[in-house]
Design a protein around this motif. Sequence first.
Motif, short mmCIF file in Angstrom:
data_model
loop_
_atom_site.label_atom_id
_atom_site.label_comp_id
_atom_site.label_asym_id
_atom_site.label_seq_id
_atom_site.Cartn_x
_atom_site.Cartn_y
_atom_site.Cartn_z
N TYR A 36 0.86 -1.14 0.06
CA TYR A 36 0.12 0.01 0.06
C TYR A 36 0.95 1.32 -0.07
O TYR A 36 1.46 1.37 0.93
CB TYR A 36 -0.75 0.03 1.27
CG TYR A 36 -1.72 1.21 1.42
CD1 TYR A 36 -2.80 1.52 0.61
CD2 TYR A 36 -1.39 2.25 2.44
CE1 TYR A 36 -3.68 2.74 0.75
CE2 TYR A 36 -2.20 3.35 2.62
CZ TYR A 36 -3.24 3.72 1.62
OH TYR A 36 -3.97 4.59 1.77
N GLU A 37 0.35 2.32 -1.00
CA GLU A 37 1.16 3.59 -1.00
C GLU A 37 0.23 4.35 -0.82
O GLU A 37 -1.05 4.10 -1.31
CB GLU A 37 1.89 3.48 -2.60
CG GLU A 37 3.05 2.75 -2.56
CD GLU A 37 4.24 3.51 -1.91
OE1 GLU A 37 4.31 4.90 -2.00
OE2 GLU A 37 5.32 2.70 -1.50
N PRO A 38 0.08 5.38 -0.06
CA PRO A 38 -0.97 6.34 0.40
C PRO A 38 -1.55 7.08 -0.99
O PRO A 38 -0.65 7.64 -1.58
CB PRO A 38 -0.48 7.27 1.36
CG PRO A 38 0.92 7.12 1.13
CD PRO A 38 1.34 5.92 0.55
N LYS A 46 1.19 5.53 -5.39
CA LYS A 46 -0.07 5.75 -4.58
C LYS A 46 -0.78 4.33 -5.15
O LYS A 46 -0.49 3.66 -6.18
CB LYS A 46 -0.77 7.05 -5.32
CG LYS A 46 -1.09 6.94 -6.71
CD LYS A 46 -1.88 8.20 -7.16
CE LYS A 46 -2.15 8.26 -8.52
NZ LYS A 46 -2.98 9.49 -8.83
N GLU A 119 2.70 -1.17 4.37
CA GLU A 119 2.00 0.15 4.00
C GLU A 119 3.29 1.11 4.60
O GLU A 119 4.15 1.08 5.42
CB GLU A 119 0.75 0.42 4.69
CG GLU A 119 0.85 0.39 6.34
CD GLU A 119 -0.53 0.17 7.10
OE1 GLU A 119 -0.85 1.51 7.60
OE2 GLU A 119 -1.14 -0.75 6.72
N HIS A 121 3.87 5.43 5.23
CA HIS A 121 3.25 6.61 5.60
C HIS A 121 4.42 7.67 5.51
O HIS A 121 5.62 7.55 6.24
CB HIS A 121 3.03 6.81 7.12
CG HIS A 121 1.86 5.94 7.15
ND1 HIS A 121 0.54 5.86 7.10
CD2 HIS A 121 1.75 4.45 7.90
CE1 HIS A 121 -0.38 4.86 7.07
NE2 HIS A 121 0.74 3.90 7.47
N SER A 124 3.58 12.75 1.02
CA SER A 124 3.32 12.44 -0.18
C SER A 124 3.26 13.74 -1.00
O SER A 124 3.62 13.64 -2.42
CB SER A 124 1.99 11.67 -0.32
OG SER A 124 1.92 10.52 0.37
#
Length: 134
Positions: A36-38, A46, A119, A121, A124
């Motif tokens: 998972y990329e935000p 993403k 994931e 954080h 971004s």
Amino acid sequence: MAVQGNVKTVQDLYAAFGRGDIPFISSALAEDVEWYEPPGGEPPFKGTYRGREGVGQFFTWLAEAVEVESFEPREFYAQGNTVVALGRYRFRARKTGKAYETDWTMVWRFRDGEVARFEVHKDSAAEAAALRNG
């Protein structure tokens, strides 16, 4: 003991990333892994990549998009099947030549000794600005 083994696996994965050994990284992933990329970033930064093939595609796009200038995992925390790593990296966007850096938190969730979910954080917005032309 499994907790410390998971921390070692994450440390080994970061070492593999540093030497560009994506097959090693893939070998530690569950077949149904979620990576998972935000939202908010520019491709490939993403969205959710599924399965080993999807994660392999992410790393291909990553290599095309940026040059890694520094990548520093600094701290590791583990409980149960989860490892949290804190660090910092500096990347340079190949398309624009712009460098950006960010502190990051990466969360690794294990199932049966394999990475089942990853994931990240990070900043971004800074990443998107560096990758975007104009």
